[in-house]
Design a protein around this motif. Structure first.
Motif, PDB file in Angstrom:
ATOM      1  N   ALA A  11      -2.991   8.120  -9.699  1.00 45.96           N
ATOM      2  CA  ALA A  11      -4.300   7.469  -9.582  1.00 45.96           C
ATOM      3  C   ALA A  11      -4.142   5.970  -9.344  1.00 45.96           C
ATOM      4  N   SER A  12      -3.204   5.336 -10.046  1.00 41.54           N
ATOM      5  CA  SER A  12      -2.942   3.911  -9.825  1.00 41.54           C
ATOM      6  C   SER A  12      -2.459   3.670  -8.402  1.00 41.54           C
ATOM      7  N   ALA A  13      -1.655   4.619  -7.903  1.00 45.45           N
ATOM      8  CA  ALA A  13      -1.147   4.501  -6.539  1.00 45.45           C
ATOM      9  C   ALA A  13      -2.280   4.562  -5.519  1.00 45.45           C
ATOM     10  N   VAL A  14      -3.245   5.462  -5.740  1.00 44.16           N
ATOM     11  CA  VAL A  14      -4.377   5.584  -4.822  1.00 44.16           C
ATOM     12  C   VAL A  14      -5.198   4.297  -4.827  1.00 44.16           C
ATOM     13  N   ILE A  15      -5.436   3.748  -6.016  1.00 49.12           N
ATOM     14  CA  ILE A  15      -6.192   2.495  -6.119  1.00 49.12           C
ATOM     15  C   ILE A  15      -5.492   1.386  -5.333  1.00 49.12           C
ATOM     16  N   GLY A  16      -4.202   1.218  -5.609  1.00 49.64           N
ATOM     17  CA  GLY A  16      -3.451   0.157  -4.944  1.00 49.64           C
ATOM     18  C   GLY A  16      -3.297   0.387  -3.455  1.00 49.64           C
ATOM     19  N   PHE A  17      -3.066   1.648  -3.060  1.00 51.55           N
ATOM     20  CA  PHE A  17      -2.909   1.961  -1.644  1.00 51.55           C
ATOM     21  C   PHE A  17      -4.163   1.590  -0.858  1.00 51.55           C
ATOM     22  N   CYS A  18      -5.312   2.036  -1.357  1.00 48.69           N
ATOM     23  CA  CYS A  18      -6.565   1.751  -0.652  1.00 48.69           C
ATOM     24  C   CYS A  18      -6.830   0.253  -0.577  1.00 48.69           C
ATOM     25  N   MET A  19      -6.571  -0.450  -1.683  1.00 58.51           N
ATOM     26  CA  MET A  19      -6.866  -1.875  -1.726  1.00 58.51           C
ATOM     27  C   MET A  19      -5.985  -2.655  -0.747  1.00 58.51           C
ATOM     28  N   PHE A  20      -4.671  -2.410  -0.790  1.00 61.64           N
ATOM     29  CA  PHE A  20      -3.778  -3.198   0.043  1.00 61.64           C
ATOM     30  C   PHE A  20      -3.763  -2.735   1.498  1.00 61.64           C
ATOM     31  N   ALA A  52       5.086  -3.367  -4.805  1.00 58.14           N
ATOM     32  CA  ALA A  52       4.204  -2.253  -5.176  1.00 58.14           C
ATOM     33  C   ALA A  52       4.625  -1.610  -6.485  1.00 58.14           C
ATOM     34  N   GLY A  53       5.930  -1.615  -6.767  1.00 60.85           N
ATOM     35  CA  GLY A  53       6.401  -1.022  -8.009  1.00 60.85           C
ATOM     36  C   GLY A  53       5.768  -1.664  -9.226  1.00 60.85           C
ATOM     37  N   GLY A  54       5.746  -2.989  -9.249  1.00 60.13           N
ATOM     38  CA  GLY A  54       5.139  -3.687 -10.376  1.00 60.13           C
ATOM     39  C   GLY A  54       3.650  -3.459 -10.469  1.00 60.13           C
ATOM     40  N   VAL A  55       2.960  -3.454  -9.309  1.00 59.63           N
ATOM     41  CA  VAL A  55       1.503  -3.289  -9.294  1.00 59.63           C
ATOM     42  C   VAL A  55       1.097  -1.939  -9.849  1.00 59.63           C
ATOM     43  N   VAL A  56       1.704  -0.856  -9.343  1.00 57.92           N
ATOM     44  CA  VAL A  56       1.277   0.493  -9.729  1.00 57.92           C
ATOM     45  C   VAL A  56       1.754   0.854 -11.134  1.00 57.92           C
ATOM     46  N   ILE A  57       2.957   0.444 -11.495  1.00 59.57           N
ATOM     47  CA  ILE A  57       3.494   0.830 -12.798  1.00 59.57           C
ATOM     48  C   ILE A  57       2.812   0.072 -13.927  1.00 59.57           C
ATOM     49  N   SER A  58       2.414  -1.179 -13.692  1.00 59.05           N
ATOM     50  CA  SER A  58       1.723  -1.931 -14.748  1.00 59.05           C
ATOM     51  C   SER A  58       0.405  -1.244 -15.134  1.00 59.05           C
ATOM     52  N   ALA A 103       0.825  -1.210   0.000  1.00 55.09           N
ATOM     53  CA  ALA A 103       0.000   0.000   0.000  1.00 55.09           C
ATOM     54  C   ALA A 103       0.860   1.261   0.000  1.00 55.09           C
ATOM     55  N   SER A 104       1.759   1.376   0.969  1.00 52.17           N
ATOM     56  CA  SER A 104       2.565   2.589   1.102  1.00 52.17           C
ATOM     57  C   SER A 104       3.537   2.749  -0.053  1.00 52.17           C
ATOM     58  N   GLY A 105       4.065   1.634  -0.549  1.00 47.23           N
ATOM     59  CA  GLY A 105       5.001   1.699  -1.666  1.00 47.23           C
ATOM     60  C   GLY A 105       4.388   2.318  -2.908  1.00 47.23           C
ATOM     61  N   GLN A 106       3.120   2.073  -3.128  1.00 44.91           N
ATOM     62  CA  GLN A 106       2.462   2.642  -4.305  1.00 44.91           C
ATOM     63  C   GLN A 106       2.320   4.154  -4.209  1.00 44.91           C
ATOM     64  N   LEU A 107       2.139   4.664  -2.980  1.00 46.64           N
ATOM     65  CA  LEU A 107       2.055   6.115  -2.798  1.00 46.64           C
ATOM     66  C   LEU A 107       3.385   6.793  -3.107  1.00 46.64           C
ATOM     67  N   LEU A 108       4.477   6.065  -2.948  1.00 45.36           N
ATOM     68  CA  LEU A 108       5.788   6.608  -3.263  1.00 45.36           C
ATOM     69  C   LEU A 108       6.140   6.431  -4.737  1.00 45.36           C
ATOM     70  N   ILE A 109       5.924   5.209  -5.227  1.00 43.27           N
ATOM     71  CA  ILE A 109       6.396   4.863  -6.567  1.00 43.27           C
ATOM     72  C   ILE A 109       5.493   5.433  -7.654  1.00 43.27           C
ATOM     73  N   GLY A 110       4.159   5.476  -7.407  1.00 43.29           N
ATOM     74  CA  GLY A 110       3.247   6.014  -8.420  1.00 43.29           C
ATOM     75  C   GLY A 110       3.565   7.442  -8.809  1.00 43.29           C
ATOM     76  N   PRO A 111       3.599   8.383  -7.869  1.00 42.21           N
ATOM     77  CA  PRO A 111       3.939   9.767  -8.217  1.00 42.21           C
ATOM     78  C   PRO A 111       5.354   9.905  -8.765  1.00 42.21           C
ATOM     79  N   ALA A 112       6.309   9.128  -8.221  1.00 47.34           N
ATOM     80  CA  ALA A 112       7.680   9.190  -8.735  1.00 47.34           C
ATOM     81  C   ALA A 112       7.724   8.790 -10.202  1.00 47.34           C
ATOM     82  N   SER A 113       6.881   7.817 -10.580  1.00 49.02           N
ATOM     83  CA  SER A 113       6.863   7.396 -11.988  1.00 49.02           C
ATOM     84  C   SER A 113       6.206   8.437 -12.887  1.00 49.02           C
ATOM     85  N   ASP A 114       5.289   9.255 -12.335  1.00 52.59           N
ATOM     86  CA  ASP A 114       4.718  10.362 -13.104  1.00 52.59           C
ATOM     87  C   ASP A 114       5.753  11.449 -13.346  1.00 52.59           C
TER      88      ASP A 114
END
Length: 399
Positions: free
Chosen positions: A345-354, A120-126, A66-77
């Protein structure tokens, strides 16, 4: 126009490579969880600890996811998709090695957090890559195909885990995870960037983190997130409780459990391939939520009235079918509303879910097992239904 298409195709991977690579990456986080599920009771024995502590290793992994997606999602943007993906795979290799060197259950739980962050990197970036390259029905079709590949993880993982547990212990499972991490690192090195520099968020990286505010303020987007989150709460309840429900309550061994888990997970693939047959993406989502609620009610009735194992197993398979319909459709509808901020947006989806999965998992270990499973299953599916009604009202969709 033809020259433009050729230039674009030279800069991106083929659709087949993207399906396989992104499917593997998106399945990677859940695979880390599912592979060692058959070994949970044995892990408790190895470390001389309780069921709740072992389930906490599931929770810590989901907190990392969950937390990893909040970091990696915006960083990938901000920096593009490839760099964060490669770094995630490196972190996974290091954290998996650390898990193998864990000296007690507390250190094992701690290192699982970093495994989750890496996954989380794979989940949000995919998800972000798909939103970079596709839209509309094409985006939904890609997500449904992604679910087929993604769905192989919970089918294959526990079977491999159960087989490995026949000949070795939990360390053998984590050695396999380490090898897979090395393979996926190689795959990430061949991934071509999908987000051109002109579409990245300008300025400081903190600008990309600031995009979370308008994303979570988008009520339409968040409705689809809540639907997915509470629907997946049913799945996380099942993941956390099924090793003990099937192996201890119904007296099956680890390998038999892994076969049951694989059969149920195949239902998600079936459900995901049904969605393109509907007239609209929302219609498929609506049918998935309705079906999930009805099958959950039947499942809980079987548990409370001490029904047969085979009836319970049939209902679990049906429930997974409907979850397979909900995941790609809710993701597609949500990301369509936040295309310009796909990583966030992908990060928010993954963060909430996990994060919700991290909350749900240990709750199945408190109190009588059948009661805990029944309460969490009913609560999650009814909340998903509530937010479906809200989404219909917001979008003006017909009942």
């Amino acid at each position: 126009m033809a020259a433009e298409r050729n230039t674009t195709s030279e800069k991106t991977n083929s659709r087949l490579f993207l399906l396989i690579a992104m499917g593997m990456m998106s399945a990677f986080g859940p695979f880390v969880t599912d592979l060692y599920l058959p070994g949970l009771p044995a892990l408790a024995t190895y470390f001389g600890t309780t069921t709740s502590w072992v389930q906490l290793s599931l929770t810590s992994s989901m907190v990392g996811l969950a937390s990893g997606q909040l970091l990696i999602g915006p960083a990938s943007d901000k920096y593009g998709r490839r760099g964060p993906l490669v770094l995630s795979m490196i972190l996974f290799i290091v954290s998996t090695a650390a898990c193998l060197l864990a000296w007690n259950i507390e250190s094992f739980v701690f290192f699982r957090v970093f495994q989750g962050i890496a996954g989380a990197g794979g989940v949000v970036i995919s998800k972000s890559v798909a939103a970079d390259l596709y839209q509309g029905r094409e985006l939904n079709d890609f997500f449904s195909l992604l679910m087929v590949i993604n769905g192989l993880a919970p089918i294959v993982a526990p079977v491999i885990g159960g087989f490995v547990m026949r000949y070795t212990d939990w360390e053998g499972i984590f050695i396999i995870l380490l090898a897979i991490g090395i393979v996926l690192f190689g795959v990430s090195m061949h991934f071509r960037e999908s987000l051109p520099k002109e579409r990245r968020i300008p300025g400081s990286v903190f600008n990309s983190f600031g995009k979370f505010v308008p994303i979570v303020q988008n009520g339409g987007f968040m409705n689809y997130v809540w639907i997915q989150m509470f629907s997946m709460g049913v799945f996380f309840t099942y993941i956390a409780s099924s090793p003990f429900l099937i192996q201890e309550h119904f007296r099956l061994d680890a390998f038999a459990y892994s076969i049951c888990f694989a059969v149920n997970a195949s239902g998600m693939i079936v459900g995901s391939r049904i969605t393109p047959r509907f007239s609209s993406v929302f219609s498929a989502l609506k049918s998935g939520v309705y079906g999930l609620c009805l099958s959950c009610l039947a499942f809980v009735a079987v548990l409370l009235f001490d029904g047969s194992f085979y009836l319970m197993e049939t209902l679990l398979f049906v429930m997974m079918n409907f979850l397979g319909m909900i995941l790609p459709t809710s993701t597609s509808l949500a990301l369509t509303l936040e295309r310009d901020n796909a990583g966030g947006a992908s990060a928010v989806i993954g963060f909430c879910m996990f994060l919700f999965g991290a909350i749900v998992s240990p709750m199945t270990g408190f109190g009588p097992m059948i009661t805990s499973i029944s309460v969490m299953t009913l609560l999650c599916c009814l909340l998903a239904l509530l937010f479906l009604f809200i989404a219909k009202k917001r979008s003006g969709q017909s009942a």
